[in-house]
Motif scaffolding. Sequence first.
Motif, PDB file in Angstrom:
ATOM      1  N   ARG A  52      41.127   9.648 -21.658  1.00  0.00           N
ATOM      2  CA  ARG A  52      40.695  10.387 -20.472  1.00  0.00           C
ATOM      3  C   ARG A  52      41.880  10.842 -19.627  1.00  0.00           C
ATOM      4  O   ARG A  52      41.787  11.847 -18.932  1.00  0.00           O
ATOM      5  CB  ARG A  52      39.748   9.531 -19.641  1.00  0.00           C
ATOM      6  N   PRO A  56      41.739  16.572 -20.390  1.00  0.00           N
ATOM      7  CA  PRO A  56      40.929  16.890 -19.212  1.00  0.00           C
ATOM      8  C   PRO A  56      39.481  17.193 -19.605  1.00  0.00           C
ATOM      9  O   PRO A  56      39.200  17.633 -20.715  1.00  0.00           O
ATOM     10  CB  PRO A  56      41.599  18.150 -18.654  1.00  0.00           C
ATOM     11  N   SER A  57      38.573  16.938 -18.675  1.00  0.00           N
ATOM     12  CA  SER A  57      37.169  17.245 -18.952  1.00  0.00           C
ATOM     13  C   SER A  57      36.936  18.742 -18.793  1.00  0.00           C
ATOM     14  O   SER A  57      37.615  19.421 -18.041  1.00  0.00           O
ATOM     15  CB  SER A  57      36.251  16.458 -18.012  1.00  0.00           C
ATOM     16  N   ILE A  61      31.553  18.221 -18.943  1.00  0.00           N
ATOM     17  CA  ILE A  61      31.590  17.659 -20.292  1.00  0.00           C
ATOM     18  C   ILE A  61      32.919  16.945 -20.513  1.00  0.00           C
ATOM     19  O   ILE A  61      33.985  17.524 -20.352  1.00  0.00           O
ATOM     20  CB  ILE A  61      31.400  18.761 -21.350  1.00  0.00           C
ATOM     21  N   ASP A  62      32.832  15.675 -20.898  1.00  0.00           N
ATOM     22  CA  ASP A  62      34.004  14.867 -21.199  1.00  0.00           C
ATOM     23  C   ASP A  62      34.130  14.757 -22.713  1.00  0.00           C
ATOM     24  O   ASP A  62      33.312  14.106 -23.362  1.00  0.00           O
ATOM     25  CB  ASP A  62      33.852  13.492 -20.564  1.00  0.00           C
ATOM     26  N   ILE A  63      35.141  15.412 -23.274  1.00  0.00           N
ATOM     27  CA  ILE A  63      35.303  15.400 -24.733  1.00  0.00           C
ATOM     28  C   ILE A  63      36.223  14.279 -25.203  1.00  0.00           C
ATOM     29  O   ILE A  63      36.423  14.115 -26.410  1.00  0.00           O
ATOM     30  CB  ILE A  63      35.814  16.760 -25.256  1.00  0.00           C
ATOM     31  N   SER A  64      36.762  13.492 -24.284  1.00  0.00           N
ATOM     32  CA  SER A  64      37.681  12.430 -24.686  1.00  0.00           C
ATOM     33  C   SER A  64      37.028  11.387 -25.603  1.00  0.00           C
ATOM     34  O   SER A  64      37.702  10.882 -26.503  1.00  0.00           O
ATOM     35  CB  SER A  64      38.314  11.776 -23.464  1.00  0.00           C
TER      36      SER A  64
END
Length: 88
Positions: A52, A56-57, A61-64
């Motif tokens: 994270r 970056p998101s 949406i958080d692609i981490s």
Amino acid sequence: MGQILSLLLTAVQIYSFMIIGYILMSWFPGARESGIGQFLEKAVEPYLEPFRKIIPSLGMIDISPIVAIIALNLATNGLVFIFTSFLM
């Protein structure tokens, strides 16, 4: 040695499912505050936190977590290669 590899692969698969479950819990209000949610947070967040920080998101949406699961699978494939090439 094959049993150790099998146990390791099973543990990685369970951990991947834990990551997916933790991410899916974000869709439901209050799910992360439950006992299971808190357990998953303690187990998964230390692994997801470095990803994270780097990735970056994209808006909401958080692609981490996707990148984290891919990295976990790549590391698993590397371990399988090491086990099969050098130890067996």
